[in-house]
Structure formats: C-alpha cells, structure tokens
Motif scaffolding. Structure first.
Motif, mmCIF file in Angstrom:
data_model
loop_
_atom_site.group_PDB
_atom_site.id
_atom_site.type_symbol
_atom_site.label_atom_id
_atom_site.label_comp_id
_atom_site.label_asym_id
_atom_site.label_seq_id
_atom_site.Cartn_x
_atom_site.Cartn_y
_atom_site.Cartn_z
ATOM 1 N N THR A 158 0.833 -1.205 0.000
ATOM 2 C CA THR A 158 0.000 0.000 0.000
ATOM 3 C C THR A 158 0.867 1.254 0.000
ATOM 4 O OG1 THR A 158 -1.819 -1.118 1.147
ATOM 5 C CG2 THR A 158 -1.760 1.283 1.256
ATOM 6 N N GLY A 162 1.422 3.478 -3.281
ATOM 7 C CA GLY A 162 0.930 4.846 -3.125
ATOM 8 C C GLY A 162 1.966 5.873 -3.544
ATOM 9 N N ARG A 166 2.156 7.978 -7.511
ATOM 10 C CA ARG A 166 2.315 9.435 -7.534
ATOM 11 C C ARG A 166 3.565 9.841 -8.296
ATOM 12 N NH1 ARG A 166 0.658 11.047 -1.265
ATOM 13 N NH2 ARG A 166 -1.538 10.390 -1.410
ATOM 14 N N LYS A 226 -5.524 6.935 -4.792
ATOM 15 C CA LYS A 226 -4.343 7.391 -4.057
ATOM 16 C C LYS A 226 -3.699 8.614 -4.699
ATOM 17 C CE LYS A 226 -3.185 2.876 -2.142
ATOM 18 N NZ LYS A 226 -2.271 1.715 -2.173
ATOM 19 N N THR A 227 -4.049 8.896 -5.944
ATOM 20 C CA THR A 227 -3.502 10.091 -6.590
ATOM 21 C C THR A 227 -4.321 11.334 -6.268
ATOM 22 O OG1 THR A 227 -4.793 9.822 -8.649
ATOM 23 C CG2 THR A 227 -2.667 8.669 -8.503
ATOM 24 N N LEU A 231 -3.058 8.698 1.471
ATOM 25 C CA LEU A 231 -2.895 7.242 1.503
ATOM 26 C C LEU A 231 -3.641 6.622 2.677
ATOM 27 C CD1 LEU A 231 0.910 6.846 0.684
ATOM 28 C CD2 LEU A 231 -1.035 6.950 -0.883
ATOM 29 N N VAL A 234 -7.455 6.456 1.992
ATOM 30 C CA VAL A 234 -7.802 5.461 0.972
ATOM 31 C C VAL A 234 -7.677 4.052 1.540
ATOM 32 C CG1 VAL A 234 -7.150 4.480 -1.262
ATOM 33 C CG2 VAL A 234 -7.173 6.967 -0.944
ATOM 34 N N SER A 235 -6.573 3.789 2.230
ATOM 35 C CA SER A 235 -6.371 2.461 2.813
ATOM 36 C C SER A 235 -7.454 2.135 3.823
ATOM 37 C CB SER A 235 -4.996 2.392 3.476
ATOM 38 O OG SER A 235 -4.830 1.170 4.152
#
Length: 279
Positions: A158, A162, A166, A226-227, A231, A234-235
């Motif tokens: 992750t 992540g 990016r 994630k962009t 992070l 999102v996780s």
C-alpha cells in the motif's frame, strides 16, 4: 473526503472481498492464484498500448511492489488453507490501515486526527474480539500468524504503490505496467504444474481468470484514488471490505461462529470508517 473518492474505494472494497472469496473456494488455490495473475495481465493489455512508460522515478517502487505482491499471493494460499475467510480476511486487512496511516504520517506527512485514533482503537478491539478463538480447537496459531503476515504485506505494498503511482506521473501508467509484470507470476506457477492446470474444468479456469480481472479493476480503482486522496484515508476506507468478506464467509461458506465474526467485522469496519472520515 469527497463522494467521488468514497464511491471509488467502496466499489474496490467489495470487488476485493469477492475475489478473495473465489480464492478461498477454489479446489487448487495455486492454479487459481495463477489464473488471477493472468487476469491482471489481460486487464493491463486492454490499455497498456495507449499509455506511456512510467517516469523512471517510479520503477524502483514498481520492482518492490512486484516482489511484495509475489509474497502476498504465496501467503494467501497458505492462509486460506489454514483458516476461514471470515477469520483470515478481517485480521489480515483490519490492522493494515492503522500501520499505513502511521507510515504515511512519518514518510508523507499525513497526520492522524483524534477521530482517526478512535477508529484505531475500534479496529484493534474488533480484531482482538475476532481472534479470541484463534488458539482454540477450531483455529490454529499458524492461521493467525499467516493472517498477520498477509497484513504486513498489505501495509508494505500500500505504501510502496501509493508513492509509486504518484511518482509515475499518471495512474494508468503505473497500473498498466505493474499488472503486465504479473506475467512473471504466471510463468513461475504454470510451467511446472501443467497436469494440475489441465485437470481444472473450463468453468474453474474462467472463474479464476475473471477473478483476476475483478481483482485488477479493484486495485486500479484504489491506485487511482491514491492520486487524489491521502494514503491513510484510501487504505482505511478500502478495508471496509472486511464487512463484505465476513458476510460472504458466513453466507457463502457457512463459516462460524456467526455472531462473533459478524460483530467483530462490524467493529473493524466502524473503526476503519472513523479513520477515513477523521479529516
């Protein structure tokens, strides 16, 4: 958190729980995981010709991600041989958001507010409640250790992915080339197991392949999110999949005890939502 991010990641959460159920229900999980990896490759081939190669700064992250995912697939095979979906999945996924959020705080500068810490405690309580029977007659210590090991790989990929997505400059660049590299997993698993591959029914192979497409779609959605979002958030929101997995395990596989697994999954899910909304 915007409604767009929430809907994207919640969709990915359901798809992720679904493909884990396919692995759990497979007779030959090694072949099933190989077909899932092949589905990832097929998913990448649908658009890889239309996106440029990722920025060179993203390649170290991609190489690291391939190695981590390799270990992740291996541990999935071991864990689902030792334990139930509704036990393995919540433990493996449940503590990952906590560590991801902490890792992102140190490495990316994403801080955790009070509400998120409430979520952390809820996640921990849910996992401990779920793991109460881990050392009893129905659940081995090895199953718990395997689930925790999967969780560690989830944290690792992750964070790595992540940062990599990016650095790549565009989400589809990273997603396409990362999934295309899964052909290495296919080439490792299948050549020495052709008899086992041929022994599978066309329906089983198709389920595995479509599971890979579903899995690829789920992770692509997460990488895109994630962009545009932190992070840790999102996780955290992604791991609401523990609720889907617990329901699938109880309803589809008839796993029990039902009350404990459902209550612990709800506690973990509630904590994860607190983490995700704590911004």
């Amino acid at each position: 958190m915007t409604a767009q991010v929430a809907s994207i990641v919640l969709s990915a959460a359901f798809l992720h729980a679904l493909w884990n159920a396919l692995v759990k229900g497979a007779g030959d999980r090694v072949i099933m995981l190989g077909m899932i990896a092949l589905g990832h490759v097929a998913f990448a081939l649908t658009f890889i010709g239309f996106v440029p190669v990722p920025d060179p700064s993203a390649w170290p992250f991609m190489v690291a991600s391939i190695a981590i995912h390799w270990l992740y697939f291996y541990l999935l095979n071991v864990a689902y041989r030792l334990g139930d979906l509704s036990f393995i999945y919540p433990v493996a996924r449940g503590f990952a958001p906590v560590l991801v959020a902490l890792g992102a705080q140190f490495w990316v500068g994403e801080s955790l507010p009070i509400q998120a810490w409430i979520g952390v405690f809820s996640v921990s309580a849910g996992i401990m409640f779920l793991a109460q029977g881990a050392f009893g007659a129905t659940m081995s210590r090895n199953a718990l250790l395997a689930a925790l090991a999967i969780g560690a790989t989830v944290v690792a990929y992750t964070l790595v992915d992540g940062l990599g997505v990016r650095a790549s400059g565009h989400a589809l660049r990273y997603i396409g080339w990362l999934f295309l590299s899964k052909i290495l997993i296919v080439l490792f698993l299948f050549p020495g197991r052709m008899d086992r591959l041929r022994a599978q029914s066309p329906r089983t192979l198709l389920i595995g392949f479509m599971g890979g497409v579903v899995s690829g779609t789920a992770y692509a959605l997460v990488l895109y999110a994630k962009t545009i979002a932190p992070l840790g958030i999102v996780s955290a929101l992604r791991e609401t999949s523990v609720i889907f997995a617990a329901l699938i395990g109880v309803i589809w596989f008839g796993e029990g005890p039902r009350a404990r697994r459902l209550l612990s999954a709800v506690a973990v899910g509630a904590g994860i939502i607190c983490i995700g909304l704590g911004r």
